[in-house]
Motif scaffolding. Structure first.
Motif, PDB file in Angstrom:
ATOM      1  N   GLU A 155       0.826  -1.228  -0.100  1.00  0.00           N
ATOM      2  CA  GLU A 155      -0.094  -0.122  -0.009  1.00  0.00           C
ATOM      3  C   GLU A 155       0.829   1.229  -0.060  1.00  0.00           C
ATOM      4  OE1 GLU A 155      -3.402   0.112  -0.077  1.00  0.00           O
ATOM      5  OE2 GLU A 155      -3.465  -2.122  -0.300  1.00  0.00           O
ATOM      6  N   GLU A 156       2.104   1.086   0.047  1.00  0.00           N
ATOM      7  CA  GLU A 156       3.238   2.185   0.034  1.00  0.00           C
ATOM      8  C   GLU A 156       2.746   3.200   1.325  1.00  0.00           C
ATOM      9  OE1 GLU A 156       3.065   3.856  -3.767  1.00  0.00           O
ATOM     10  OE2 GLU A 156       4.190   2.127  -4.520  1.00  0.00           O
ATOM     11  N   THR A 157       2.423   2.415   2.208  1.00  0.00           N
ATOM     12  CA  THR A 157       2.208   3.471   3.444  1.00  0.00           C
ATOM     13  C   THR A 157       3.392   3.880   4.234  1.00  0.00           C
ATOM     14  OG1 THR A 157       2.042   1.553   4.830  1.00  0.00           O
ATOM     15  CG2 THR A 157      -0.058   2.189   3.819  1.00  0.00           C
ATOM     16  N   ALA A 158       4.528   3.242   4.025  1.00  0.00           N
ATOM     17  CA  ALA A 158       5.873   3.615   4.429  1.00  0.00           C
ATOM     18  C   ALA A 158       6.913   3.387   3.484  1.00  0.00           C
ATOM     19  CB  ALA A 158       6.303   2.895   5.850  1.00  0.00           C
ATOM     20  N   THR A 159       7.876   4.451   3.666  1.00  0.00           N
ATOM     21  CA  THR A 159       8.889   4.425   2.775  1.00  0.00           C
ATOM     22  C   THR A 159      10.302   4.586   3.383  1.00  0.00           C
ATOM     23  OG1 THR A 159       8.770   6.452   2.050  1.00  0.00           O
ATOM     24  CG2 THR A 159       7.761   5.033   0.741  1.00  0.00           C
ATOM     25  N   ALA A 160      11.342   4.190   2.730  1.00  0.00           N
ATOM     26  CA  ALA A 160      12.663   4.358   3.396  1.00  0.00           C
ATOM     27  C   ALA A 160      13.371   5.534   2.480  1.00  0.00           C
ATOM     28  CB  ALA A 160      13.732   3.040   3.288  1.00  0.00           C
ATOM     29  N   ALA A 161      14.080   6.490   3.205  1.00  0.00           N
ATOM     30  CA  ALA A 161      14.695   7.585   2.538  1.00  0.00           C
ATOM     31  C   ALA A 161      15.655   7.220   1.453  1.00  0.00           C
ATOM     32  CB  ALA A 161      15.221   8.472   3.273  1.00  0.00           C
ATOM     33  N   ARG A 162      16.351   5.975   1.470  1.00  0.00           N
ATOM     34  CA  ARG A 162      17.339   5.486   0.498  1.00  0.00           C
ATOM     35  C   ARG A 162      17.400   4.003   0.687  1.00  0.00           C
ATOM     36  NH1 ARG A 162      20.169   9.170   4.450  1.00  0.00           N
ATOM     37  NH2 ARG A 162      21.703   7.748   5.519  1.00  0.00           N
ATOM     38  N   SER A 163      17.979   3.298  -0.422  1.00  0.00           N
ATOM     39  CA  SER A 163      18.221   2.033  -0.386  1.00  0.00           C
ATOM     40  C   SER A 163      19.561   1.449   0.284  1.00  0.00           C
ATOM     41  CB  SER A 163      18.281   1.396  -1.747  1.00  0.00           C
ATOM     42  OG  SER A 163      19.395   2.184  -2.457  1.00  0.00           O
ATOM     43  N   VAL A 164      20.244   2.428   0.623  1.00  0.00           N
ATOM     44  CA  VAL A 164      21.675   2.066   1.468  1.00  0.00           C
ATOM     45  C   VAL A 164      21.743   3.061   2.596  1.00  0.00           C
ATOM     46  CG1 VAL A 164      22.682   1.549  -0.600  1.00  0.00           C
ATOM     47  CG2 VAL A 164      22.781   3.961   0.197  1.00  0.00           C
ATOM     48  N   PRO A 216      25.918  15.732   9.416  1.00  0.00           N
ATOM     49  CA  PRO A 216      24.649  15.975   8.581  1.00  0.00           C
ATOM     50  C   PRO A 216      23.501  16.086   9.490  1.00  0.00           C
ATOM     51  CG  PRO A 216      24.846  13.581   8.674  1.00  0.00           C
ATOM     52  CD  PRO A 216      26.212  14.206   9.350  1.00  0.00           C
ATOM     53  N   ALA A 217      22.564  16.622   8.676  1.00  0.00           N
ATOM     54  CA  ALA A 217      21.156  17.013   9.552  1.00  0.00           C
ATOM     55  C   ALA A 217      20.845  15.647  10.173  1.00  0.00           C
ATOM     56  CB  ALA A 217      20.028  17.399   8.980  1.00  0.00           C
ATOM     57  N   ALA A 218      20.270  15.483  11.479  1.00  0.00           N
ATOM     58  CA  ALA A 218      19.581  14.360  12.007  1.00  0.00           C
ATOM     59  C   ALA A 218      18.917  13.543  11.058  1.00  0.00           C
ATOM     60  CB  ALA A 218      18.694  14.677  13.517  1.00  0.00           C
ATOM     61  N   ALA A 219      18.083  14.114  10.282  1.00  0.00           N
ATOM     62  CA  ALA A 219      17.281  13.206   9.261  1.00  0.00           C
ATOM     63  C   ALA A 219      18.014  12.477   8.293  1.00  0.00           C
ATOM     64  CB  ALA A 219      16.247  14.030   8.571  1.00  0.00           C
ATOM     65  N   ASP A 220      19.146  12.963   8.136  1.00  0.00           N
ATOM     66  CA  ASP A 220      20.248  12.409   6.762  1.00  0.00           C
ATOM     67  C   ASP A 220      21.039  11.380   7.547  1.00  0.00           C
ATOM     68  OD1 ASP A 220      18.958  13.707   4.723  1.00  0.00           O
ATOM     69  OD2 ASP A 220      19.995  15.365   5.133  1.00  0.00           O
ATOM     70  N   LEU A 221      21.252  11.404   8.863  1.00  0.00           N
ATOM     71  CA  LEU A 221      22.366  10.704   9.420  1.00  0.00           C
ATOM     72  C   LEU A 221      22.012   9.219   9.316  1.00  0.00           C
ATOM     73  CD1 LEU A 221      24.921  10.737  11.144  1.00  0.00           C
ATOM     74  CD2 LEU A 221      23.495  10.779  13.017  1.00  0.00           C
ATOM     75  N   THR A 222      20.883   8.757   9.501  1.00  0.00           N
ATOM     76  CA  THR A 222      20.372   7.380   9.383  1.00  0.00           C
ATOM     77  C   THR A 222      19.531   7.439   8.237  1.00  0.00           C
ATOM     78  OG1 THR A 222      18.856   7.412  10.836  1.00  0.00           O
ATOM     79  CG2 THR A 222      20.886   6.789  11.772  1.00  0.00           C
ATOM     80  N   ASN A 223      19.032   6.203   7.599  1.00  0.00           N
ATOM     81  CA  ASN A 223      17.908   5.758   6.606  1.00  0.00           C
ATOM     82  C   ASN A 223      16.725   5.836   7.296  1.00  0.00           C
ATOM     83  OD1 ASN A 223      16.842   5.314   4.306  1.00  0.00           O
ATOM     84  ND2 ASN A 223      17.606   3.071   4.169  1.00  0.00           N
ATOM     85  N   GLN A 224      15.927   7.164   7.126  1.00  0.00           N
ATOM     86  CA  GLN A 224      14.800   7.299   7.803  1.00  0.00           C
ATOM     87  C   GLN A 224      13.594   6.553   7.108  1.00  0.00           C
ATOM     88  OE1 GLN A 224      14.255   9.419  10.668  1.00  0.00           O
ATOM     89  NE2 GLN A 224      16.355   9.058  10.639  1.00  0.00           N
ATOM     90  N   VAL A 225      12.717   5.855   7.819  1.00  0.00           N
ATOM     91  CA  VAL A 225      11.542   5.381   7.211  1.00  0.00           C
ATOM     92  C   VAL A 225      10.389   6.330   7.708  1.00  0.00           C
ATOM     93  CG1 VAL A 225      10.091   3.279   7.286  1.00  0.00           C
ATOM     94  CG2 VAL A 225      12.299   3.046   7.194  1.00  0.00           C
ATOM     95  N   THR A 226       9.463   6.564   6.788  1.00  0.00           N
ATOM     96  CA  THR A 226       8.469   7.603   7.263  1.00  0.00           C
ATOM     97  C   THR A 226       7.019   7.048   6.722  1.00  0.00           C
ATOM     98  OG1 THR A 226       8.965   8.956   5.366  1.00  0.00           O
ATOM     99  CG2 THR A 226       9.879   9.678   7.429  1.00  0.00           C
ATOM    100  N   ALA A 227       5.869   7.462   7.389  1.00  0.00           N
ATOM    101  CA  ALA A 227       4.776   7.233   6.717  1.00  0.00           C
ATOM    102  C   ALA A 227       4.512   8.059   5.537  1.00  0.00           C
ATOM    103  CB  ALA A 227       3.498   7.480   7.937  1.00  0.00           C
ATOM    104  N   ALA A 228       3.772   7.237   4.673  1.00  0.00           N
ATOM    105  CA  ALA A 228       3.455   8.069   3.376  1.00  0.00           C
ATOM    106  C   ALA A 228       2.475   9.051   3.739  1.00  0.00           C
ATOM    107  CB  ALA A 228       3.068   7.117   2.339  1.00  0.00           C
ATOM    108  N   GLY A 229       2.596  10.269   2.798  1.00  0.00           N
ATOM    109  CA  GLY A 229       1.661  11.565   3.093  1.00  0.00           C
ATOM    110  C   GLY A 229       2.032  12.350   4.180  1.00  0.00           C
TER     111      GLY A 229
END
Length: 444
Positions: free
Chosen positions: A338-347, A431-444
């Motif tokens: 359902e693509e309700t959550a996505t990771a910011a990057r694949s690595v 880096p900014a805290a949001a970029d330090l790790t691969n963040q997973v966020t809810a869609a929308g």
């Protein structure tokens, strides 16, 4: 979108999908440990006799043997098989290690399990479960039934899964009600009521009449009980208004009211008293839980469990417990589908350290080591291509920052998303805290 597995029922996630699953596991681990649950892992195999001792369906159990071994018979209790859940292995673990455990024993466990059923939406042959249980030696206070509902509500609320409902009932309440109606085969009634959402009220009514000999009045009362669902303790009055009395019913009402009263304070709107929840397994003796995603009820329960008085026992020793199991793979498959959550990057890498020339590789490794020493994941380019190609490589992998080192030893870092480039020191740059790790966020 989740990729279709080449072997049905055995999912394999792409790196960005795996990041979502890892986020779910890490979040659950963090919440469970915040509540004092210790982690264990049991072996993947048990004896057939151990796995089937509670009457589970043997056709769903995968046997384990060497290809060159003689064929073992299904009747051999010492033959090995892969575990199909984590509860049965945990019961054995408690019995075998009781002398080394401090009771009440609080454990969480996250492992693969295997079940030979027909693959379909939300059902797999190989999948990951995350369980929590509290087990006592001889007795276990009811407060743990209340606590586990709150722990699960907190854990699921921390995940990007959208709205959910933890539906709670009590077997004592249901069984006492049926006994008060004059229906003695309470286990049979529970098995029929457990099918209510799958086959509907009319077919359940027919089953109650044909299989259990229930009268029209008994059927009507049993179905009326199953209709009751509240977010507060008003279910108590609604059940009593049906006019059925029994001591076991009163005990169940009191216990369920304790769970809901605590949930109203700690997890408002997330936990509901639902009289339709039966849980067909016979070893549940009190509180029972099922959890559904709002808007995705057809997926079935993503988290279920309950109180059991004698799942783990040996001789005169009895280890009552209460626990819940989260179907992690079922949950993740729906999140991806359902693509309700996505990771910011694949690595995991936040930085690619570029090479100005092939001789600068060792110096680039020094920069990477300085960054990694402060918890910044990074990679070093393999060869000194044009900077445009190195930047394109970082972009393809989803790495947000590219690091440059000039001949005079100065450094600059470029955010390839915005194009901004600035001077940087590998000893202090962050880096900014949001970029330090691969963040997973809810869609929308």
């Amino acid at each position: 979108m989740a990729r279709k597995a080449s072997l049905s029922g055995f999912p394999e996630w792409l790196p960005q999908e795996r990041a979502v699953e890892q986020h779910v596991l890490d979040t659950l681990r963090r919440i469970f440990e915040l509540h004092g649950f210790a982690n264990i892992e049991t072996r993947a195999v048990e004896t057939v006799g151990q796995l089937l001792r509670k009457g589970e369906i043997d056709k769903e159990v995968y046997g384990l043997s060497r290809l060159a071994a003689e064929e073992t018979t299904k009747s051999d209790p010492n033959a090995l098989a892969l575990h199909f859940d984590l509860t049965v292995p945990f019961a054995r673990y408690v019995v075998e290690n009781a002398g080394h455990l401090a009771f009440p024993f609080r454990r969480y466990q996250m492992q693969k399990v295997w079940r030979g059923e027909r693959p379909q939406d939300g059902r797999f042959r190989e999948f990951t479960q995350a369980d929590i249980d509290v087990v006592g030696d001889g007795t276990l206070p009811f407060r743990y039934d209340v606590e586990l509902a709150l722990v699960i509500a907190e854990a699921l609320s921390a995940l990007p899964i959208g709205d959910f409902r933890l539906r709670v009932n009590n077997r004592k309440l249901a069984e006492g009600f049926y006994l008060g109606l004059g229906l003695q085969d309470t286990a049979g009634v529970l098995r029929c009521i457990d099918k209510l959402e799958k086959i509907g009220a009319d077919k359940v009514a027919e089953l109650l009449k044909t299989e259990l000999g229930a009268t029209d009045e008994q059927v009507a009362a049993a179905l009326a009980l199953a209709q009751i669902c509240t977010e507060d303790t008003s279910f108590v009055q609604q059940v009593r208004a049906l006019g059925i009395t029994h001591p076991l019913l009163e005990e169940g009402l009191d216990e369920l009211a304790q769970v809901i009263e605590a949930a109203v304070r700690r997890a408002p709107g997330k936990v509901v008293a639902d009289m339709s929840i039966a849980r067909g397994l016979d070893y549940y003796t009190g509180t029972v839980y099922e959890t559904v995603l709002v808007g995705h009820e057809s997926l079935g329960s993503i988290c279920s469990g309950g109180r059991y008085e004698s799942l783990a026992s040996t001789g005169k020793k009895n280890y009552p417990g209460v626990g819940l199991s989260i179907g992690v793979t079922r949950l993740v498959s729906r999140m991806l589908g359902e693509e309700t959550a996505t990771a910011a990057r694949s690595v995991p890498s936040a930085v690619l350290v570029t090479l100005a020339n092939d001789e600068s590789w060792h110096e680039a490794q020094d920069v990477a080591a300085a960054l990694r020493s402060r918890g910044i994941a990074c990679e070093v380019a393999a060869k000194a291509e044009k900077f445009g190609k190195q930047i394109k490589y970082a972009d393809k992998r989803g790495i947000p920052f590219v690091w440059f080192t000039a001949e005079d030893g100065t450094h600059e870092v470029k955010d390839i998303r915005s194009g901004e480039q600035a001077s940087a020191d590998p000893a202090i740059w962050l880096p900014a805290a949001a970029d330090l790790t691969n963040q997973v966020t809810a869609a929308g």
